[in-house]
Design a protein around this motif. Sequence first.
Motif, PDB file in Angstrom:
ATOM      1  N   GLU A 286      17.134  -0.948 -27.622  1.00  8.96           N
ATOM      2  CA  GLU A 286      17.010  -2.134 -28.466  1.00  8.96           C
ATOM      3  C   GLU A 286      18.001  -3.211 -28.027  1.00  8.96           C
ATOM      4  O   GLU A 286      17.682  -4.410 -28.047  1.00  8.96           O
ATOM      5  CB  GLU A 286      17.233  -1.754 -29.919  1.00  8.96           C
ATOM      6  CG  GLU A 286      16.173  -0.786 -30.466  1.00  8.96           C
ATOM      7  CD  GLU A 286      16.547  -0.204 -31.808  1.00  8.96           C
ATOM      8  OE1 GLU A 286      17.665  -0.507 -32.298  1.00  8.96           O
ATOM      9  OE2 GLU A 286      15.746   0.560 -32.375  1.00  8.96           O
TER      10      GLU A 286
ATOM     11  N   THR B 237       9.352  -3.477 -29.491  1.00 10.01           N
ATOM     12  CA  THR B 237      10.688  -4.071 -29.483  1.00 10.01           C
ATOM     13  C   THR B 237      10.819  -5.124 -28.389  1.00 10.01           C
ATOM     14  O   THR B 237      11.407  -6.189 -28.605  1.00 10.01           O
ATOM     15  CB  THR B 237      11.756  -2.978 -29.296  1.00 10.01           C
ATOM     16  OG1 THR B 237      11.635  -2.021 -30.355  1.00 10.01           O
ATOM     17  CG2 THR B 237      13.151  -3.561 -29.301  1.00 10.01           C
TER      18      THR B 237
ATOM     19  N   TRP C 276       7.796   7.408 -27.438  1.00 16.87           N
ATOM     20  CA  TRP C 276       8.583   6.182 -27.562  1.00 16.87           C
ATOM     21  C   TRP C 276       7.875   4.943 -27.048  1.00 16.87           C
ATOM     22  O   TRP C 276       8.372   3.833 -27.199  1.00 16.87           O
ATOM     23  CB  TRP C 276       9.912   6.352 -26.821  1.00 16.87           C
ATOM     24  CG  TRP C 276      10.844   7.254 -27.559  1.00 16.87           C
ATOM     25  CD1 TRP C 276      10.930   8.617 -27.464  1.00 16.87           C
ATOM     26  CD2 TRP C 276      11.817   6.864 -28.524  1.00 16.87           C
ATOM     27  NE1 TRP C 276      11.906   9.089 -28.309  1.00 16.87           N
ATOM     28  CE2 TRP C 276      12.465   8.028 -28.974  1.00 16.87           C
ATOM     29  CE3 TRP C 276      12.206   5.630 -29.050  1.00 16.87           C
ATOM     30  CZ2 TRP C 276      13.478   8.009 -29.925  1.00 16.87           C
ATOM     31  CZ3 TRP C 276      13.218   5.605 -30.003  1.00 16.87           C
ATOM     32  CH2 TRP C 276      13.832   6.781 -30.430  1.00 16.87           C
TER      33      TRP C 276
ATOM     34  N   GLU D 154       7.036   2.092 -29.730  1.00 14.58           N
ATOM     35  CA  GLU D 154       8.220   1.452 -30.297  1.00 14.58           C
ATOM     36  C   GLU D 154       8.919   0.564 -29.278  1.00 14.58           C
ATOM     37  O   GLU D 154       9.385  -0.536 -29.607  1.00 14.58           O
ATOM     38  CB  GLU D 154       9.185   2.513 -30.823  1.00 14.58           C
ATOM     39  CG  GLU D 154      10.412   1.931 -31.505  1.00 14.58           C
ATOM     40  CD  GLU D 154      11.310   2.990 -32.127  1.00 14.58           C
ATOM     41  OE1 GLU D 154      12.437   2.639 -32.524  1.00 14.58           O
ATOM     42  OE2 GLU D 154      10.887   4.151 -32.204  1.00 14.58           O
TER      43      GLU D 154
ATOM     44  N   HIS E  45      18.577   4.786 -29.156  1.00 19.24           N
ATOM     45  CA  HIS E  45      18.098   3.462 -29.545  1.00 19.24           C
ATOM     46  C   HIS E  45      18.815   2.339 -28.802  1.00 19.24           C
ATOM     47  O   HIS E  45      18.643   1.167 -29.171  1.00 19.24           O
ATOM     48  CB  HIS E  45      18.249   3.276 -31.055  1.00 19.24           C
ATOM     49  CG  HIS E  45      17.243   4.065 -31.841  1.00 19.24           C
ATOM     50  ND1 HIS E  45      16.012   3.552 -32.196  1.00 19.24           N
ATOM     51  CD2 HIS E  45      17.275   5.333 -32.316  1.00 19.24           C
ATOM     52  CE1 HIS E  45      15.334   4.468 -32.872  1.00 19.24           C
ATOM     53  NE2 HIS E  45      16.084   5.559 -32.962  1.00 19.24           N
TER      54      HIS E  45
END
Length: 476
Positions: A140, A166, A159, A162, A137
């Motif tokens: 992020e 983000t 992924w 996501e 992660h």
Amino acid sequence: MNEAPSQNHDHNEAGPRRRSVLWTAGAVGAGLGLGGLPSGTAAAAAPAAAGSATAAASPDTKARTMIGVPFERRSTVRVGIIGLGNRGGSMIDLFLAMPGVRVVALCDPVKDKTAKAAKKVTAAGQPAPAVYTNGDHDFENLCTRGDIDFVYTATPWDWHFEMAKTAMLNGKHVGVECPIALRLDQLWELVHLSERTRRHCMQLENCCYGRNEMRVLRMAHAGLFGDLLHGAGAYIHDLRGLMFDPKYYEGPWRRLWHTRLRGDLYPNHGFGPVANYMDINRGDRAVRISSVGTPALGLAKYRKEHMPANDPSWKESYIESDRTISLVQTAKGRVIRLEHDVSTPHPYSRINSLGGTKGLFEDYPERIYLEPDQNNDEWGDFAKYAEWDHWLWKEHANPPGGHGGMDYMLVFRLMQCMRLGLVPDFDVYDAATWTAPVPLSDLSIKANGAPQEIPDFTRGLWKKTRPGMDSPKPEE
């Protein structure tokens, strides 16, 4: 906008490295909603989960469209790259070759891949990039940086949604490799997020910038094919050896999708160019899709012939059709045929054909038959139509990079639009449309070929003609 974190973010990695769990084999939570199911149960759970997860979200009728919205003009485009494997590790070379582009940050849980990419950045004469290798992660943290304009994502498919989400929530434009998401509700959410954040979300590696594709596009728009009737596109690529090669795909993430879905896993390569020829979302739209699929025999046969008895792949049950064939109908009644096959012997092909009332073009190999130039039932020489080449190919006759140079053309044009503050050639509505066959073909196959409605992601604005990739050369 948050301040940029420190230049190195790979220290104090807590616990065991989880790339094999998330970025590769088991990352289904961000995809079909199957959790982290092992392959043995994924095959059984996938059909119900996929069906329930693909319901279209209610459109936000109050949102402002992103159609026709230009980028902010900037002298330098600052890029962050997430994923530095086979695709990202090669695409970084193209970003580094672009005028007015700086690679600011890199992210991949595999530290040696990030380090190798960072060396490319400094070798190109740019400052050392920030690196993010602290687990799955850490992307992020890259997205929160205040010195990034564009996030490029080249990771396992699970992924993509996501990471795109983000990036936009942190104020970044984002480009994602195929497919941009795996469910209809995710596609709707990306559309809504793009509109709400006023950030562009784009499907990269769309195969629309090839020389043949752009030549056919210009010829179609000039009326050389007459009234358009039908087209075809595909992703036919024998990936059996690569999907069983642990050194090529880090972990079996791509092979495991063959235990989860039966539909067209990779429609974008074939759909994008034909959608452009027919001005999909720019005067016409894709309204429904009907799909059928063959039995799933190819991967099991390859495994039997090539893999040792103790290989983990023997725990997998393959359900993905070896050959998926879909028919898409448009609002104007045109028909687009899509095919997908990565598990049987076949030379590489994207088919790439277009037919109209004056003739047709077919690729692999390239050939053309247009009246009045041809009238004897024999194919003509497509090279004789080089005058119709797009200005990008006239300016960059021998571009570097993959897919015969089309990757270079895509990156060049996208970065040019960002630098000059232009409207992008393709947008989130194109991304959603080109990707919709992933879940819908799966549903159609399960329903014995019953047609599935393709959402109107533009919410009626497809009726208005507007520019696309057949763009005029801008003034620098």
